[in-house]
Design a protein around this motif. Structure first.
Motif, PDB file in Angstrom:
ATOM      1  N   LYS A  83       7.142 -12.515   1.289  1.00  0.00           N
ATOM      2  CA  LYS A  83       6.274 -11.951   2.330  1.00  0.00           C
ATOM      3  C   LYS A  83       6.385 -10.419   2.352  1.00  0.00           C
ATOM      4  CE  LYS A  83       3.976 -12.083   6.420  1.00  0.00           C
ATOM      5  NZ  LYS A  83       3.679 -10.684   6.674  1.00  0.00           N
ATOM      6  N   LYS A  86       4.445  -9.061  -0.527  1.00  0.00           N
ATOM      7  CA  LYS A  86       2.994  -9.178  -0.297  1.00  0.00           C
ATOM      8  C   LYS A  86       2.522  -8.093   0.665  1.00  0.00           C
ATOM      9  CE  LYS A  86       1.945 -14.068  -1.144  1.00  0.00           C
ATOM     10  NZ  LYS A  86       1.940 -15.410  -0.510  1.00  0.00           N
ATOM     11  N   ASP A  87       3.311  -7.887   1.726  1.00  0.00           N
ATOM     12  CA  ASP A  87       2.955  -6.844   2.691  1.00  0.00           C
ATOM     13  C   ASP A  87       2.886  -5.479   2.014  1.00  0.00           C
ATOM     14  OD1 ASP A  87       2.867  -8.766   4.598  1.00  0.00           O
ATOM     15  OD2 ASP A  87       4.622  -8.114   5.723  1.00  0.00           O
ATOM     16  N   VAL A  88       3.923  -5.196   1.242  1.00  0.00           N
ATOM     17  CA  VAL A  88       3.959  -3.903   0.550  1.00  0.00           C
ATOM     18  C   VAL A  88       2.736  -3.751  -0.351  1.00  0.00           C
ATOM     19  CG1 VAL A  88       5.157  -2.568  -1.211  1.00  0.00           C
ATOM     20  CG2 VAL A  88       6.455  -3.636   0.628  1.00  0.00           C
TER      21      VAL A  88
END
Lengths: 243, 243
Positions: A83, A86-88
């Motif tokens: 997660k 993915k955020d980065v």
DNA sequence: TTATACTCTTATGTATACAAAAAACACAGG
DNA sequence: CCTGTGTTTTTTGTATACATAAGAGTATAA
């Protein structure tokens, strides 16, 4: 000439900064693994300094999110979850596109030339096994685009986001099957920026990051599979300590 | 119930973090002015601690860019140039739009309700002179949008970018003429997100930030004009020292 | 064998000590 | 009055000291 004086003065670097950069590199390169404890005395002995500069370096790593503090227990290398990555990558995608569009408007002839060189260098290296150089020239390619934005804040943030993935960078570049595609994407990006075509640049960079994301997520999954083999029957991680 | 244990344990905060937050607030609120020196012993005496936590706090402020280090001279509060602010706002504009578009897709009913409340609260306060509360509720409005993105990295970066402008926030909110427009913009943003209309959300947020940018740049120019009155005839700043 | 209390060790958190660099000051000489 | 030089003071950078919390280990009792 006051520049010269400055150059001489800048030879001085506080120990805390040396330690900071050393630890930072070690974490980003995966030499210090997630979950590993950073014990001040051990690090101090290892690096030949006292605890003070070690602690000050850890404060910076803490703010950067590369280590997490456990109260009265010290620092451990931060784990990156899928997660997190993915955020980065989601943020990075937006900002890389932003940088590309800005580069379309603001790039200078010199930087455009450097962009071309970096692309050509990548093409020359793509069929060798020199993954380290390949990674470096890939970084260079993007650095040129960042520089063209003339926005220091954007450059800082993008560098930081990119560094969050250094641990997996070499992993996914070892997938030689992707090199040809990376090369093509670089060319598309270069051409779009050369023409000042923001729409094309945006699209090409978006594809580029998407592919990178898929490759990195595949690499991290592979990595995690290996990690699971190291867990004991209760599913608890084996403790890993800094030497 | 393990939560309760945690709650009790979390009462402990290292001094360095207390100092960090204290200094950070002081800088962002303008209580410590740009150029002002942060002298360790003075701060230590003032806050009733030793130099150690002060120094560790300064390391974090350094990484955050709120202070700049001068080798063997210590830390001074970072000055923000107009270029810096423009750079920050340029990035912030992009990311605020990104957040708004993501919120269109991902916002939950609860958060949508909170967004509505924040907007209404702003409307109620806009004709009072309670600028502090007004600023808080404006922050709240944007915080809800950030939260709706479900992207922690984005939230962190946006908070940081926003905080870079806290010094000027109260300044520009004192321009009461803009309150009505801010209120309208909030409503447009809320409506767009409620409908899940990314195009409208993007446009409304873009306008919102653009207006904010103009107001802040006007404020900073005003501020700089005042500052120039404090300079001596040689154009050098009067030294300002921490008490 | 397992649980529990007690000790002992280790590492952190904070304070203090010390050396050296930079700035402030004072004073002599032009 | 200015200027350059030696001296003192202040402040940083780094090391070390000390108190205490967390964990590991140990022995004892059920």
């Amino acid at each position: 000439m006051s520049q010269d004086i400055n150059a001489v003065m800048n030879e001085y670097l506080p120990l805390r900064d040396v330690v900071f950069q050393t630890l930072r590199q070690a974490i980003l390169r995966g030499e210090l693994e997630p979950g590993e404890r950073l014990m001040e005395i051990h690090l101090a002995n290892r690096l030949g300094v006292s605890r003070t500069p070690i602690r000050e370096a850890i404060r910076k790593l803490e703010l950067e999110g590369l280590v997490v503090m456990i109260p009265r227990r010290g620092a451990i290398v931060a784990s990156i979850t899928e997660k997190d990555l993915k955020d980065v990558l989601e943020v990075r995608r937006t900002l890389e596109i932003m940088a590309g569009e800005m580069a379309c408007e603001r790039i200078t002839p010199e930087l455009l030339e450097q962009l071309k060189s970096a692309g050509e260098e990548f093409r020359r290296l793509k069929d060798t096994n020199d993954f380290t150089s390949l990674a470096e020239v890939d970084v260079k390619f993007h650095d040129v685009i960042y520089a063209a934005t003339d926005n220091q804040r954007l450059i800082t943030i993008l560098n930081n986001l990119r560094e969050q993935m250094y641990r997996y960078r070499l992993e996914y570049l070892k997938d030689t099957g992707s090199h040809e595609r990376l090369n093509t994407e670089h060319y598309e990006i270069y051409e779009a920026i050369r023409k000042g075509d923001k729409t094309s640049a945006s699209a090409a960079i978006g594809r580029h990051i998407d592919n990178q994301r898929d490759a990195i997520l595949a690499a991290i999954r592979e990595h995690e599979k290996e990690e699971n083999n190291k867990t004991d029957k209760n599913g608890k991680m084996k403790p890993r300590n800094a030497e």
